[in-house]
Each structure stands twice: as structure tokens, then as C-alpha cells.
Scaffold this active site. Structure first.
Site, PDB file in Angstrom:
ATOM      1  N   ALA A 171      -0.795  -4.799   0.202  1.00 40.83           N
ATOM      2  CA  ALA A 171       0.052  -3.960  -0.649  1.00 40.83           C
ATOM      3  C   ALA A 171       1.264  -3.404   0.084  1.00 40.83           C
ATOM      4  CB  ALA A 171      -0.773  -2.813  -1.228  1.00 40.83           C
ATOM      5  N   ARG A 198      10.594  -4.474   7.263  1.00 39.31           N
ATOM      6  CA  ARG A 198      11.311  -5.001   8.436  1.00 39.31           C
ATOM      7  C   ARG A 198      11.668  -6.482   8.301  1.00 39.31           C
ATOM      8  NH1 ARG A 198       7.636  -3.368  13.285  1.00 39.31           N
ATOM      9  NH2 ARG A 198       6.138  -2.779  11.666  1.00 39.31           N
ATOM     10  N   GLY A 229      -2.627   4.350   2.506  1.00 40.78           N
ATOM     11  CA  GLY A 229      -3.443   4.021   3.671  1.00 40.78           C
ATOM     12  C   GLY A 229      -4.461   2.922   3.396  1.00 40.78           C
ATOM     13  N   ASP A 279      -1.380 -10.641   6.161  1.00 40.22           N
ATOM     14  CA  ASP A 279      -0.251 -11.038   7.021  1.00 40.22           C
ATOM     15  C   ASP A 279      -0.673 -11.388   8.445  1.00 40.22           C
ATOM     16  OD1 ASP A 279      -0.982  -8.536   7.821  1.00 40.22           O
ATOM     17  OD2 ASP A 279       1.034  -7.677   7.804  1.00 40.22           O
ATOM     18  N   ASN A 297      -8.133  -2.407  17.551  1.00 41.64           N
ATOM     19  CA  ASN A 297      -8.703  -2.738  16.250  1.00 41.64           C
ATOM     20  C   ASN A 297      -7.787  -3.769  15.573  1.00 41.64           C
ATOM     21  OD1 ASN A 297      -9.770  -2.748  13.648  1.00 41.64           O
ATOM     22  ND2 ASN A 297      -8.692  -0.853  13.060  1.00 41.64           N
ATOM     23  N   ASN A 319       5.690  -8.807  11.187  1.00 42.00           N
ATOM     24  CA  ASN A 319       6.422  -7.710  10.561  1.00 42.00           C
ATOM     25  C   ASN A 319       7.910  -7.976  10.402  1.00 42.00           C
ATOM     26  OD1 ASN A 319       4.243  -5.785  10.208  1.00 42.00           O
ATOM     27  ND2 ASN A 319       4.155  -5.823  12.439  1.00 42.00           N
TER      28      ASN A 319
END
Ligand code: UD1
Ligand code: CA
Length: 505
Positions: free
Chosen positions: A22, A27, A92, A117, A185, A243
Site C-alpha cells: 500500500a 522516491r 503502518g 517490492d 528484520n 525504493n
């Protein structure tokens, strides 16, 4: 197959995979959703969906938000059975998972969360994550990695024994000691369903970003004495997101390196891996040779023994066994076994070259069926053509398929011969075995076995140069000229003259 049989199969079968997709992707600076940008010819999102499918989820849901119309339209093309859930505001990762699970009812079993992604993440890695989760009897298993530059990632804080994860702390919430931790993570996890539901209920926004962190589910699990383990992977590319377009190019280069290496290991000779680009859906047989500067795209397939390149781009072209394709640009075309194409050929959609056929130098073809053994060797435009077997199309022939309004078809029957520099004005039919004299403009059908001569007859004015250009170099050359024609021409003429009709093949 029943669930029981699948378990015996060693299949994975998780209840759901939730793909988070979402986020904004600002960028990228693009009007196109980040997830639709391509790596090796496939959208980033399609990799996530394909990987997810390998753990055989009962539900596969993609959480969409930014540019969701684009993402939904794309998903309905590539994976119509995948469902989507909308996250209106990006509050979040925990909130995103809440949105993803909303429409699925109360699930049991295991729920896997991954991102849209991370194109290099493989289905195999997800399968191993599931297996590790079950083997360790965890309630949550986090896919982690040890990275040299952990800045920006959530850090894995292990408990005193070191085998379990105590919590994950985000970059912006981390103390200097926590920031020094290099285990990160990946954002990819498997949860037992009850553990996830329980954790999601307790999420709060009391953190540096004011978001609902999915990572906080770990705290609830640990407070309930549940096991939270890690599955660490060495291949750092698999957890890498994209990104911006710099990362996209890096990802494409690495993906290509892997694809090229895979084909070399399966028996394909690749002369120059650095300048060879092969997309994900291409198929190449053993003992194919790919020369430098070649791009193979879309659903291109190359059969054994073929040689492609140098400097060739093929998009969804099927190349037959032992064919040769040199310095060519082609798309949506078929090249038959043993055929030769190039150099400098342009094959547009709908070109079908038969076995042992030839499309030669500076030839453009479009919607052209060229039969077995037929040749279009030099400087030709061949559009909307139906060409039989054993045909020879002379140098510089134009298939005039367009009258300014309509496109029409030209048919050349088997063993037709078209003399050089002819124009075939479509629609026109040259029946089997017919000949067209060089320089003809053919506007009428030619019957089988006939000869069409469609040009002015040659007229010679003798002594014209001496009379009109008496002082010229040409006049001098003419004065000195031997009365005979050039010996090679004479020899050719004699050969033709002495040839008996039955000697022609
Ligand atoms: C998250 C993890 C972090 C981890 C990192 C790995 C949390 C709180 N943090 O960081 O520990 O190291 O991923 O990349 O989970 N997304 C949504 N909706 C949202 C927010 C995010 O769908 O409201 C999606 C994004 O599209 C993206 C993914 O979730 O695909 C991760 O979001 P991103 O903001 O990049 O990650 P962080 O929250 O910074
Ligand atoms: Ca964030």
C-alpha cells in the site's frame, strides 16, 4: 487433493499470505505504481505473488493503497485469483496487516506476511521459512539477515540465550547500542494465526513514527511465553527492497547476472555475460549460442543449436533449431529451423519464416508468412505477405501493402521468382511457378507459370554521347571502347543461351 494428502506430499499449505503493497513509493518519482516497475521484464509485484504461491496459501491477499487502481488492474491480468484489501491511509505495517485480514474471517493455521517490492525473494525461501517455523515449533518466525549497513532497518534484539527474538526495534526508536546491531528484520514473517490476531489487537502508536508497527506483535507473543524465532538467510539480495530507480537498476543488473548464469549452467554458451540481457520468461535450449550485445525479452524461446547475435534484440520471438539470427531486431515472430536472419533485419509482429528460409540484410517484414526454403535476401519491405515454399524475392522488392487507406495482402505461390526492384501492388496474387521480370510494377495477378513484364522496354540511342557531350570523359571512354562487351558478361550470356530448358531446377 485433500489436505492430508498434501501434508504427506511435503507441501506447504499455509492459511494465508498477506502481501503488503500500500506504500507510496514516492522516491521512484513516477506516475506508475512502484510495484509495476519491472525487473527482468516482470513487474515487481508479480515476483511477490509468484513467491507467495509456492507456499500454497488458501488465501492470497495483496494490501493496496497508493495508485491502487493501477495495482488492481495489473493483478487482475497476472493473477486473477488473488484478492486485494484496501488500506486507505498508510498507518503502518501492523495496520496494513489488519486491513489485509479483515475480509478473510477468523483464520486458523499460519499466516505469512511479505512485501510487494522485494523482487529477488524466492518461493524457495518462503518454503524454508515455513519449514523452519514448524521445525522450531515457533509462534512467530522472522526472516532475518546479517547486513554490513543496517541503517534504516528494524534491528533484531535477541534474548539472553540468543535463540529467540525478544523484540524488533525500528531505526528511529533505537538506542545507540541497538543501532549497532547488524541483524535486521527483512519484514517477512510467518505467524501462528492466533498469535497474530492477539498481537494486532494490542498494537499502539506510541513510537517515533506514530504508526502501528507489525513488529510489536512480537512483544505480545513473548509476554504470553510464546516462541519467537529467526530464520536467517545469507543471500542479502532477497530481502532488498526497491525504493528508487538507482536501486531498480542495481536490482535489474543482479537479476540479469543470475539469469545469465543459470542459462550458462544449463548448457547455453554466452559469449559476453556483461552485455547480454535475458528476461525472466525467456526459454533457451541446451547448445544455443548467444553472442555479445543480445537482448532476449518477453516470451522468447530459442531451440537447440541456434546462434543469436551479436547485437540482436528479440521480444517474444520463437527461434527454431539451428537457426542463425544476426544483428536483428524482432518481435512477436517465428523463425523456422535452420533459417537465417540478418544482418540488419527488422522483423515486426506476425513474421513467420519457414524452415531453412532466409530474411536477409536490410529487410523489413510485417505480418509475413514466408514458406519453407523461401528467401527474401536483400533490401526488401515485405508486409502482409503470404509466400509459399521455394520462392525467391529479388533484391529491392517492395510489397506495396498500403494504398493510403487500406492494407492488403500479396500472395506468392510456391516456386515463384520475383525479379529485383519490383513493386507488388497489393492485393495481388502471383500463382505458383510464375516469374516477374526485374523492375516490374505488378498490379495484376500473374497466372501459374506465367511471366509478367511490367515496365517500359529499353530504347538505346547509338552515338548519343559523341553528339551531345563531345568533350566529355565519357566520350573519350566511348571512343576507346572495344567493340565487344565485357568478357564476363559475354560468358554469362553464353551460359544462359546454351542452357536447355530442362536443365533449370
Ligand atoms: C519495516 C519494518 C522494519 C523492517 C523493514 C524492512 C515495521 C514497523 N518495520 O520498516 O522492521 O526492517 O520494514 O524493509 O514493520 N506498507 C503498507 N502500509 C503501511 C506501511 C507500509 O502497505 O501503512 C508496506 C509498504 O508498501 C512496504 C512495506 O509495507 O512494501 C514496508 O514498509 P516500509 O515503510 O518500507 O518499511 P518500514 O515501516 O520502514
Ligand atoms: Ca515506514
Amino acid at each position: 487433493m485433500t489436505t492430508h494428502e498434501q501434508e504427506q506430499d511435503g507441501a506447504q499449505q499455509v492459511s494465508a499470505v498477506v502481501v503488503l503493497a500500500a506504500g507510496g513509493g514516492t522516491r521512484m518519482k513516477s506516475n506508475k505504481s512502484k510495484l509495476l516497475h519491472e525487473v527482468a521484464g516482470r513487474s515487481m509485484l508479480s515476483y511477490a505473488v509468484n513467491a507467495a504461491e509456492e507456499v500454497e496459501p488458501e488465501h492470497l491477499v495483496v494490501v493496496v493503497g497508493h495508485r491502487r487502481e493501477q495495482v488492481e488492474a495489473h493483478l487482475s491480468e497476472i493473477a486473477p485469483n488473488v484478492t486485494t484489501a484496501v488500506q486507505e491511509e498508510q498507518n503502518g505495517t501492523g495496520h496494513a496487516v489488519q486491513c489485509g485480514l479483515q475480509g478473510l474471517g477468523e483464520l486458523r493455521g499460519e499466516i505469512l506476511v511479505t512485501y510487494g517490492d522485494v523482487p529477488m525473494l524466492t518461493g524457495q525461501t518462503l518454503v524454508e521459512l515455513v519449514q523452519e517455523h514448524r521445525a522450531q515449533r515457533n509462534h512467530i518466525t522472522v526472516l532475518t539477515a546479517e547486513v554490513p549497513e543496517p541503517f534504516g532497518y528494524g534491528r533484531i534484539i535477541r534474548d539472553e540465550q540468543g535463540d529467540q527474538i525478544a523484540r524488533i526495534v525500528e531505526q528511529k526508536d533505537a538506542s545507540p547500542e541497538e543501532q549497532a546491531v547488524t541483524e535486521i528484520n527483512s519484514g517477512i514473517y510467518i505467524f501462528n494465526a492466533e498469535t497474530l490476531y492477539e498481537g494486532l489487537k494490542h498494537l499502539k502508536t506510541d513510537n517515533a513514527q506514530g504508526e502501528l508497527y507489525l513488529t510489536d506483535v512480537i512483544g505480545t507473543a513473548r509476554a504470553n511465553d510464546e516462541r519467537v524465532g529467526a530464520h536467517m538467510i545469507d543471500d542479502l539480495w532477497q530481502t532488498e527492497g526497491v525504493n528508487d530507480r538507482v536501486q531498480l537498476a542495481r536490482m535489474n543488473a543482479e537479476m540479469n547476472r543470475r539469469i545469465v548464469e543459470k542459462w550458462m549452467k544449463s548448457g547455453v554458451t554466452i559469449q559476453d555475460p556483461a552485455t547480454t540481457w535475458i528476461q525472466a520468461d525467456v526459454d533457451i535450449a541446451q547448445d544455443v549460442t548467444i553472442l555479445a550485445g543480445t537482448h532476449l525479452e518477453g516470451a522468447t524461446s530459442i531451440a537447440t543449436g541456434a546462434v543469436v547475435g551479436p547485437d540482436t534484440t528479440l521480444t517474444s520471438v520463437e527461434v527454431g533449431e539451428d537457426a542463425q539470427v544476426i544483428r536483428t531486431h524482432g518481435s512477436f515472430s517465428l523463425i523456422g529451423a535452420g533459417a537465417t536472419v540478418g544482418p540488419f533485419s527488422f522483423l515486426r509482429p506476425g513474421t513467420q519464416l519457414g524452415a531453412k528460409g532466409k530474411i536477409g540484410a536490410f529487410v523489413e517484414t510485417k505480418n509475413a508468412q514466408i514458406g519453407e526454403g523461401s528467401k527474401v535476401p536483400h533490401l526488401t519491405y515485405c508486409g502482409d505477405a503470404r509466400i509459399g515454399e521455394g520462392v525467391n524475392v529479388g533484391a529491392g522488392t517492395i510489397f506495396a501493402n498500403y494504398d493510403g487507406t487500406n492494407k492488403s495482402v500479396t500472395h506468392l505461390g510456391d516456386d515463384v521468382f520475383i525479379g529485383s526492384n519490383s513493386v507488388l501492388v497489393a492485393p495481388v496474387d502471383v500463382a505458383p511457378g510464375a516469374f516477374v521480370a526485374a523492375g516490374s510494377a505488378v498490379v495484376e495477378d500473374v497466372p501459374a507459370g506465367g511471366l509478367a513484364v511490367a515496365r517500359g522496354r529499353q530504347h538505346v540511342s547509338e552515338g548519343w554521347v559523341a553528339k551531345k557531350r563531345p568533350a566529355s570523359k565519357a566520350a573519350g571512354a566511348a571512343a576507346k571502347a572495344a567493340p565487344e562487351i565485357h568478357p564476363d558478361v559475354a560468358a554469362s550470356r553464353e551460359k544462359v543461351a546454351n542452357r536447355k530448358p530442362e536443365e533449370y531446377k
